[in-house]
Structure formats: C-alpha cells, structure tokens
Design an enzyme around this catalytic site. Structure first.
Site, PDB file in Angstrom:
ATOM      1  CB  SER A   1     -20.855  36.035 -10.793  1.00 40.02           C
ATOM      2  OG  SER A   1     -20.666  35.340  -9.582  1.00 40.02           O
TER       3      SER A   1
ATOM      4  N   GLY B   1     -28.485  32.463 -24.021  1.00 39.33           N
ATOM      5  CA  GLY B   1     -28.585  31.342 -23.084  1.00 39.33           C
ATOM      6  C   GLY B   1     -29.924  31.313 -22.379  1.00 39.33           C
ATOM      7  CB  ALA B   2     -33.150  32.593 -23.274  1.00 39.12           C
ATOM      8  CG  ASN B   3     -31.047  26.587 -23.397  1.00 36.05           C
ATOM      9  OD1 ASN B   3     -30.179  27.405 -23.691  1.00 36.05           O
ATOM     10  ND2 ASN B   3     -30.786  25.475 -22.731  1.00 36.05           N
ATOM     11  CB  THR B   4     -31.836  25.908 -18.982  1.00 35.54           C
ATOM     12  OG1 THR B   4     -31.998  25.306 -17.690  1.00 35.54           O
ATOM     13  CG2 THR B   4     -30.388  26.282 -19.167  1.00 35.54           C
ATOM     14  N   GLY B   5     -32.520  27.845 -16.787  1.00 34.81           N
ATOM     15  CA  GLY B   5     -32.015  28.680 -15.691  1.00 34.81           C
ATOM     16  C   GLY B   5     -32.567  30.102 -15.651  1.00 34.81           C
ATOM     17  CB  ILE B   6     -30.840  33.204 -14.567  1.00 29.88           C
ATOM     18  CG1 ILE B   6     -30.378  32.622 -13.218  1.00 29.88           C
ATOM     19  CG2 ILE B   6     -31.151  34.678 -14.436  1.00 29.88           C
ATOM     20  CD1 ILE B   6     -29.052  33.182 -12.735  1.00 29.88           C
ATOM     21  N   GLY B   7     -31.898  32.655 -17.504  1.00 26.29           N
ATOM     22  CA  GLY B   7     -32.248  33.225 -18.811  1.00 26.29           C
ATOM     23  C   GLY B   7     -33.676  32.891 -19.208  1.00 26.29           C
TER      24      GLY B   7
ATOM     25  CE1 TYR C   1     -18.966  31.636 -13.935  1.00 21.35           C
ATOM     26  CE2 TYR C   1     -18.672  32.115 -11.602  1.00 21.35           C
ATOM     27  CZ  TYR C   1     -19.485  32.055 -12.721  1.00 21.35           C
ATOM     28  OH  TYR C   1     -20.804  32.419 -12.616  1.00 21.35           O
TER      29      TYR C   1
HETATM   30  N1  LIG Z   1     -26.599  30.191 -10.764  1.00 19.92           N
HETATM   31  C1  LIG Z   1     -25.921  31.014  -9.999  1.00 19.92           C
HETATM   32  O1  LIG Z   1     -25.873  30.841  -8.786  1.00 19.92           O
HETATM   33  C2  LIG Z   1     -25.203  32.188 -10.598  1.00 19.92           C
HETATM   34  C3  LIG Z   1     -24.455  33.017  -9.758  1.00 19.92           C
HETATM   35  C4  LIG Z   1     -23.787  34.106 -10.292  1.00 19.92           C
HETATM   36  C5  LIG Z   1     -23.856  34.334 -11.660  1.00 19.92           C
HETATM   37  N2  LIG Z   1     -24.567  33.524 -12.465  1.00 19.92           N
HETATM   38  C6  LIG Z   1     -24.603  33.828 -13.913  1.00 19.92           C
HETATM   39  O2  LIG Z   1     -25.921  33.726 -14.411  1.00 19.92           O
HETATM   40  C7  LIG Z   1     -25.895  33.458 -15.807  1.00 19.92           C
HETATM   41  C8  LIG Z   1     -26.926  32.381 -16.135  1.00 19.92           C
HETATM   42  O3  LIG Z   1     -26.530  31.169 -15.541  1.00 19.92           O
HETATM   43  P1  LIG Z   1     -27.520  30.058 -14.959  1.00 19.92           P
HETATM   44  O4  LIG Z   1     -27.232  30.004 -13.519  1.00 19.92           O
HETATM   45  O5  LIG Z   1     -28.885  30.277 -15.446  1.00 19.92           O
HETATM   46  O6  LIG Z   1     -26.830  28.747 -15.604  1.00 19.92           O
HETATM   47  P2  LIG Z   1     -27.359  27.611 -16.580  1.00 19.92           P
HETATM   48  O7  LIG Z   1     -28.639  27.045 -16.088  1.00 19.92           O
HETATM   49  O8  LIG Z   1     -26.186  26.692 -16.764  1.00 19.92           O
HETATM   50  O9  LIG Z   1     -27.625  28.405 -17.939  1.00 19.92           O
HETATM   51  C9  LIG Z   1     -26.562  28.881 -18.718  1.00 19.92           C
HETATM   52  C10 LIG Z   1     -27.037  29.150 -20.133  1.00 19.92           C
HETATM   53  O10 LIG Z   1     -25.905  29.573 -20.922  1.00 19.92           O
HETATM   54  C11 LIG Z   1     -25.898  28.811 -22.118  1.00 19.92           C
HETATM   55  N3  LIG Z   1     -24.579  28.666 -22.713  1.00 19.92           N
HETATM   56  C12 LIG Z   1     -23.480  28.075 -22.169  1.00 19.92           C
HETATM   57  N4  LIG Z   1     -22.481  28.069 -23.059  1.00 19.92           N
HETATM   58  C13 LIG Z   1     -22.949  28.669 -24.181  1.00 19.92           C
HETATM   59  C14 LIG Z   1     -22.398  28.943 -25.463  1.00 19.92           C
HETATM   60  N5  LIG Z   1     -21.162  28.573 -25.805  1.00 19.92           N
HETATM   61  N6  LIG Z   1     -23.174  29.584 -26.378  1.00 19.92           N
HETATM   62  C15 LIG Z   1     -24.442  29.922 -26.081  1.00 19.92           C
HETATM   63  N7  LIG Z   1     -25.014  29.686 -24.901  1.00 19.92           N
HETATM   64  C16 LIG Z   1     -24.280  29.055 -23.955  1.00 19.92           C
HETATM   65  C17 LIG Z   1     -26.484  27.468 -21.716  1.00 19.92           C
HETATM   66  O11 LIG Z   1     -26.905  26.768 -22.864  1.00 19.92           O
HETATM   67  P3  LIG Z   1     -26.952  25.136 -22.868  1.00 19.92           P
HETATM   68  O12 LIG Z   1     -28.114  24.750 -22.031  1.00 19.92           O
HETATM   69  O13 LIG Z   1     -27.087  24.783 -24.301  1.00 19.92           O
HETATM   70  O14 LIG Z   1     -25.652  24.681 -22.285  1.00 19.92           O
HETATM   71  C18 LIG Z   1     -27.606  27.908 -20.817  1.00 19.92           C
HETATM   72  O15 LIG Z   1     -28.717  28.317 -21.583  1.00 19.92           O
HETATM   73  C19 LIG Z   1     -24.442  33.086 -16.125  1.00 19.92           C
HETATM   74  O16 LIG Z   1     -23.821  34.179 -16.766  1.00 19.92           O
HETATM   75  C20 LIG Z   1     -23.831  32.841 -14.768  1.00 19.92           C
HETATM   76  O17 LIG Z   1     -22.452  33.116 -14.742  1.00 19.92           O
HETATM   77  C21 LIG Z   1     -25.254  32.457 -11.969  1.00 19.92           C
END
Ligand SMILES: NC(=O)c1ccc[n+]([C@@H]2O[C@H](COP(=O)([O-])OP(=O)(O)OC[C@H]3O[C@@H](n4cnc5c(N)ncnc54)[C@H](OP(=O)(O)O)[C@@H]3O)[C@@H](O)[C@H]2O)c1
Ligand SMILES: *[C@@H]1O[C@H](CO)[C@@H](O)[C@H](O)[C@H]1NC(C)=O
Ligand SMILES: *[C@@H]1O[C@H](CO)[C@@H](O)[C@H](O)[C@H]1NC(C)=O
Length: 329
Positions: free
Chosen positions: A185, A56-62, A210
């Site tokens: 989380s 999941g490295a195409n956006t966000g934290i990744g 979740y």
């Molecule tokens: N943001 C917060 O405040 C927060 C807090 C606690 C924990 N986290 C954790 O941090 C991690 C990263 O989240 P983020 O906040 O960066 O969210 P995000 O911006 O929604 O990024 C999530 C990533 O996961 C990918 N993904 C979702 N479903 C998938 C699937 N079936 N197969 C492969 N990839 C998939 C998405 O791909 P697409 O773009 O193609 O959908 C996207 O690249 C998650 O595990 C989340 O639970 C985040």
C-alpha cells in the site's frame, strides 16, 4: 437500521448547507471519475496448466484477481480463513470465469500453525506453484493479538505471509519462471519499522501499525528478490489504489456519523475491486516484467517506492527478526 435512517434524517434537517455541499462535491467528483488515473492490465498471457495461490480471495481485490487468473485458465487456490465465505466465493469465481478448477483451502494468517498446515496441504496436493499472491490484509483493527501473541496487523499482513512464502519457496523454485506478488500500500510511504517495539506494545496506534505492516511488505519484496537472484523466481510489491472493499470494516464503524457522512463523496472516486485488482494481475502475468524483481508498482506501472521502502539494511534486519519470530532458522 431504523435508528440509522432516523439519525441521517435528523442530520440532513439540521445541516442543510453542509449536506448540499457534500452532495455537490460528490457530483463533481463523479464527473471527474473518468479522468482519474488507473491502469488496466492488457496482457493476454494464458495460464493453462499453471497454478496460482491467492490469500484472502473470498472478497475484495483478492476475489477479482482470482476471477482473472481463472479466466486465463489457471488452477486457482483460494487460501481463506472463513470456509463458508470462501466456498461461496469459489462458486462465484467458477461461474464468472467458466473455469471449474478453483479450490478452497483453509488459511488463518493470524496463526503460524495454520500457515504451516496450509503449506503442508499444498505440498501434498500440488505438484507445482507458478504464482503466489500475498493479498490478504487487515487494516486499523483494535490492539488484537495473533494466536502466537504478535500484534495483529504485523502478524497477518507481514509475518503470516513471510512464513507462508518461505514454506512454499521450494515449490515455486521447481515451477520457474514463477512469481511472488505482494499487495502492499501507499501507506508504506509514511511507515517505520519499530525494531525496538515490533508489536507496538508501548503505544498502540491503529494507523502506525498498518503503515509498519505495509512497509514490511515492500522491504520483504526487496530482500526476497536479492535472496532469489538467479533462481527464476521473481518478486513484486504494489499499491492497488484506493478501492471500495471491506478493508475499512474496523475503521468506519468507529467514526461518528457526521464524519461518515463527510466521507460519502469518497465513494464516487474510489475504485471498484475490479479496478483494484489490475495491478496485482499486471504483476502476476505481464510479459514485460519477466526480468524485473524486487520492485514496486502502482496503476500498472513501475513506481519508485518511498525512501523507507528502499532501505536495504532495514530489509535485512527485518528479515532476520521475522525469521526468528516465526521460528525459521
Ligand atoms: N482497499 C484499498 O483501498 C487498499 C489500499 C491499499 C492496499 N490494500 C491492500 O489490498 C489487500 C486486499 O484488501 P481488500 O481491500 O481487498 O480488503 P478486504 O475486502 O477486507 O479483503 C481482505 C481479505 O483478507 C482476508 N484476511 C484478513 N485477515 C485474514 C487472516 N487472518 N487470515 C486469512 N485471511 C485474512 C479477508 O478474509 P475475511 O473476509 O475472512 O476477513 C479478506 O478475504 C490488503 O493487503 C490491503 O492492505 C487495499
Ligand atoms: C511479501 O511480503 C511478505 C511479508 O511482508 C514477505 O514475507 C514476502 O517475502 C514478500 N514477498 C514478496 C515477493 O515481496
Ligand atoms: C529478458 O532477458 C532476456 C535475456 O537477457 C532477453 O532476451 C529478453 O528480451 C528480456 N525480456 C524482457 C521482456 O525484457
């Protein structure tokens, strides 16, 4: 879009006091933002000649984590489900890091067949894997099912990563000292593993699901550390903070407009994806964690996991259940 602007206008005209209060809170929070706790990874570790795979490295934290790994000289594999988004992220990561060794591979964690195909691809093209970052996640989606019929959040956040990690273990063991980092989380604190209804079929609730999936990440880190003791592969689970990413994509649109407006001040305190990536980076490279395994981190520091995340019996039981669900002996 026009409708939205109009609705906001009407709302502001009808609730001037409320809107002023929200704005003032926003300004206050913005001022406080500098003092908000938040770790920064200061490690200078280089990763030249090493390989890092991030889900999941195409956006966000990744994506931010990937930029950092690439700056350290690693070969970075972005394992993503949408090749279009992944390829444009790869271009951005190459540009921002100055490292051309960034590759994209297809991975849909909601499909065990896709997970197996990715693992096979990695075995064919890579001779080593030093850091695996299980980052991809989905939050509070409707009661969807994965290709294999599992509840979506448990399936993607936990089971897909469970299978992927197990299939890549031999490569990680060949590349020691190597690390597995799980982005969990704070939500694990109030989580519960519903062993009698793991797919939450009786009573699906977006948040309960979740929390279950994120508790599963913490429990797995524990059980995996126990199983990998002495191999030179160490494991880490973490809470990244509250970060402004696309994670709320299923949650926010479901809220009425007035609630979304009330949430607005939050935008000023939540962290940026760069800040959100710091604890992932810390767990992936910091020298001081070399001898630690199976533990939980937040704000670039060790933190005790909540009691449900320290339940060894549940961790073992979850391992066995997961292994049978994904078809691992
Ligand atoms: N943001 C917060 O405040 C927060 C807090 C606690 C924990 N986290 C954790 O941090 C991690 C990263 O989240 P983020 O906040 O960066 O969210 P995000 O911006 O929604 O990024 C999530 C990533 O996961 C990918 N993904 C979702 N479903 C998938 C699937 N079936 N197969 C492969 N990839 C998939 C998405 O791909 P697409 O773009 O193609 O959908 C996207 O690249 C998650 O595990 C989340 O639970 C985040
Ligand atoms: C990460 O979480 C997944 C899914 O919960 C699990 O299969 C894997 O063993 C965990 N790895 C670590 C290092 O925690
Ligand atoms: C890790 O353990 C080794 C061997 O016991 C020791 O020499 C080293 O200083 C430890 N490193 C850290 C960062 O704790």
């Amino acid at each position: 879009m026009e409708d939205y602007t109009k609705a906001v206008k009407e709302f502001v005209e009808e609730h001037p006091a409320g809107v002023t209060a929200v704005l003032m809170t926003g300004v206050g929070l913005f001022a406080l933002r500098r003092w908000r706790a938040g770790g920064v990874c200061r490690s200078k570790t280089r990763l030249d000649g090493k390989t890092v795979l991030i889900t999941g490295a195409n956006t966000g934290i990744g994506k931010e984590t990937a930029v950092d790994m690439a700056k350290r000289g690693a070969r970075v594999i972005l394992a993503c489900r949408d090749m279009g988004r992944a390829n444009s992220a790869a271009d951005e990561i190459r540009k921002r890091s100055g490292n051309g060794n960034v590759v994209v591979k297809m991975l849909d964690l909601a499909s065990l067949q896709s997970v197996r195909a990715l693992a096979k691809d990695v075995h064919q093209t890579e001779y080593r894997l030093d850091i695996l970052i299980n980052n991809a996640g989905i939050m509070m989606c409707p009661p969807w099912k994965t290709e294999d019929g599992f509840e979506m959040q448990f399936g993607v956040n936990h089971l897909g990563h469970f299978l992927l990690t197990n299939l890549l273990l031999d490569l990680l063991k060949k590349s020691t000292p190597s690390r597995i980092v799980n982005v969990s989380s704070l939500a694990h604190e109030t989580g519960k593993i519903h062993f009698d209804d793991i797919n939450l079929e009786k009573n699906y609730d977006t948040l309960v699901s979740y929390r279950q999936s994120k508790l599963a990440n913490v429990l797995f880190t524990r059980e995996l550390a126990a199983r990998l003791k002495g191999t030179g592969v160490t494991t880490y689970a973490l809470h990244p903070g509250v970060i402004h990413t696309e994670l709320g994509r299923y949650y926010f649109p479901s809220l009425p407009l007035w609630k979304r407006i009330l949430f607005m001040p939050l935008y000023f305190v939540v962290k940026t994806p760069w800040q959100g990536a710091q604890t992932s980076i810390y767990c992936a490279v910091d020298e001081s964690l070399k001898n630690s395994s199976g533990l939980y981190y937040s704000d670039c520091a060790l933190k005790e996991a909540a009691p449900p995340g320290r339940d060894d019996a549940a961790a073992r039981r979850l391992w066995d259940l997961s292994a049978s669900m994904v078809g691992l002996a």
